[in-house]
Design a protein around this motif. Sequence first.
Motif: not given
Length: 96
Positions: A6-10
């Motif tokens: 989902k996220s850039q961090r993930e």
Amino acid sequence: MNDKLKSQREREEYANDLGDHRSLIAVSAKTDLSKADQDSSTWMPPFEGDRCDHIADWIAVKVRWQLAIDPSEEAALAENATRCPNAPVKACVKVK
């Protein structure tokens, strides 16, 4: 596989995951180019002897990162897994 995160961090955590030896597997340049970003519905290791390990590792990484398996991917994994009798899949979920 990381396009489902989902996220850039993930996506960054996934790309740099050293917590499970199956997340980052060194392969030849030729194999890397042949696979590109394909999933198991369109790509399997060229050497049939590597396919059972690939299937187990693919499923373990999907479980670890809580990623879904789409119907075509599931069908390909199931079909290829019939050639892997009694091959265990050990997986752990990554705590988010």
